[in-house]
Design a protein around this motif. Structure first.
Motif, PDB file in Angstrom:
ATOM      1  N   ASP A  55       2.726 -12.318   4.280  1.00  0.00           N
ATOM      2  CA  ASP A  55       2.942 -10.957   4.749  1.00  0.00           C
ATOM      3  C   ASP A  55       4.432 -10.750   5.022  1.00  0.00           C
ATOM      4  O   ASP A  55       5.144 -11.682   5.421  1.00  0.00           O
ATOM      5  CB  ASP A  55       2.189 -10.713   6.062  1.00  0.00           C
ATOM      6  CG  ASP A  55       0.682 -10.784   5.889  1.00  0.00           C
ATOM      7  OD1 ASP A  55       0.194 -10.386   4.825  1.00  0.00           O
ATOM      8  OD2 ASP A  55       0.009 -11.216   6.837  1.00  0.00           O
ATOM      9  N   ASN A  95       0.849  -1.186   0.000  1.00  0.00           N
ATOM     10  CA  ASN A  95       0.000   0.000   0.000  1.00  0.00           C
ATOM     11  C   ASN A  95       0.884   1.236   0.000  1.00  0.00           C
ATOM     12  O   ASN A  95       1.962   1.255   0.613  1.00  0.00           O
ATOM     13  CB  ASN A  95      -0.928   0.011   1.215  1.00  0.00           C
ATOM     14  CG  ASN A  95      -2.022  -1.029   1.093  1.00  0.00           C
ATOM     15  OD1 ASN A  95      -2.393  -1.440  -0.013  1.00  0.00           O
ATOM     16  ND2 ASN A  95      -2.533  -1.483   2.229  1.00  0.00           N
ATOM     17  N   THR A 101       3.111   0.876   3.254  1.00  0.00           N
ATOM     18  CA  THR A 101       2.606   0.018   4.330  1.00  0.00           C
ATOM     19  C   THR A 101       2.127  -1.314   3.767  1.00  0.00           C
ATOM     20  O   THR A 101       1.949  -1.469   2.568  1.00  0.00           O
ATOM     21  CB  THR A 101       1.418   0.688   5.061  1.00  0.00           C
ATOM     22  OG1 THR A 101       0.384   0.975   4.108  1.00  0.00           O
ATOM     23  CG2 THR A 101       1.837   1.983   5.748  1.00  0.00           C
ATOM     24  N   GLN A 102       1.948  -2.278   4.659  1.00  0.00           N
ATOM     25  CA  GLN A 102       1.328  -3.591   4.384  1.00  0.00           C
ATOM     26  C   GLN A 102       1.935  -4.313   3.175  1.00  0.00           C
ATOM     27  O   GLN A 102       1.314  -4.496   2.143  1.00  0.00           O
ATOM     28  CB  GLN A 102      -0.180  -3.431   4.178  1.00  0.00           C
ATOM     29  CG  GLN A 102      -0.928  -4.756   4.271  1.00  0.00           C
ATOM     30  CD  GLN A 102      -2.429  -4.589   4.141  1.00  0.00           C
ATOM     31  OE1 GLN A 102      -2.921  -3.543   3.753  1.00  0.00           O
ATOM     32  NE2 GLN A 102      -3.161  -5.631   4.469  1.00  0.00           N
ATOM     33  N   ALA A 109      -2.820  -9.845   4.238  1.00  0.00           N
ATOM     34  CA  ALA A 109      -2.748  -8.885   3.145  1.00  0.00           C
ATOM     35  C   ALA A 109      -3.113  -9.559   1.826  1.00  0.00           C
ATOM     36  O   ALA A 109      -2.366 -10.394   1.326  1.00  0.00           O
ATOM     37  CB  ALA A 109      -1.339  -8.295   3.063  1.00  0.00           C
TER      38      ALA A 109
END
Length: 208
Positions: A173, A68, A154-155, A118
């Motif tokens: 992840d 992200n 992020t993520q 995710a």
């Protein structure tokens, strides 16, 4: 005595300068013990972020990286720096845009369905192709041209295939790891040690 103190101050100043001029780097790894994947993201390149995927334990063939991002990216922002693996040079492909929203598909044989927590991302960078051989990508470094910082990412999750034991598909992840102790702390310790040595020598000279 003055010389020793001067050296201590100079050493600490040098370490502090080196730390302030260093690029910031964030490291991520997957929870699985093997293959143990490492992603490092650095803001060292000018007006870009550098992504480096490698394997610490075992071996893997990298297919895609999802993340992200608080910004807008295009295909032209991607550039390959280096890779190891098969004879075919990876052709990086960007999936996702501000107009299409979150994505979990990255072309033929490439998706993040069931990839831990995710599964949907702002962007996915496809790195390799299904199957090893000439398409094998066992490590890769690439840049994304952007003015954004590390905090805008992020993520993370990775899509890969294990080429060591155990084999099979990897959809995992990537979790941030604790940052190392910064150099300024080392500089303070060095200064304190040198100053303590100077005090000990002064006391020894006084008692002689």
């Amino acid at each position: 005595m003055k010389t020793l103190y001067a050296l201590a101050v100079a050493a600490a100043a040098t370490l502090g300068f080196a730390a302030s001029s260093q690029a910031a780097t964030v490291t991520y790894t997957n929870p699985q013990p093997t293959p143990k994947i490492q992603l490092t993201v650095s803001d060292d390149p000018v007006n870009a972020l550098q992504f480096s995927l490698s394997t610490l334990v075992g071996a893997a063939d990298y297919l895609a990286l999802g993340f992200n991002y608080a910004g807008s990216l295009t295909q032209s922002d991607l550039s390959l720096v280096s890779y190891t693996g098969g004879a075919n040079t990876p052709a990086l492909s960007l999936f996702g845009s501000t107009s299409v929203g979150k994505v979990n598909n990255c072309g033929t044989g490439c998706n993040f369905n069931g990839a831990g927590s995710a599964t949907l991302f702002d962007y996915i960078v496809r790195i390799g192709q299904p199957g090893a051989g000439p398409n094998l990508v066992s490590s890769v470094v690439f840049n994304i041209a952007t003015l954004a910082g590390l905090s805008d990412l992020t993520q993370f999750a990775v899509r890969a295939t294990s080429t060591s034991n155990p084999g099979g598909s990897i959809k995992a992840d990537l979790l941030p790891q604790p940052a190392p102790v910064p150099l300024p702390a080392s500089g303070v310790l060095l200064l304190a040690g040198l100053a303590g040595l100077a005090v000990a020598r002064r006391r020894k000279s006084a008692s002689a």
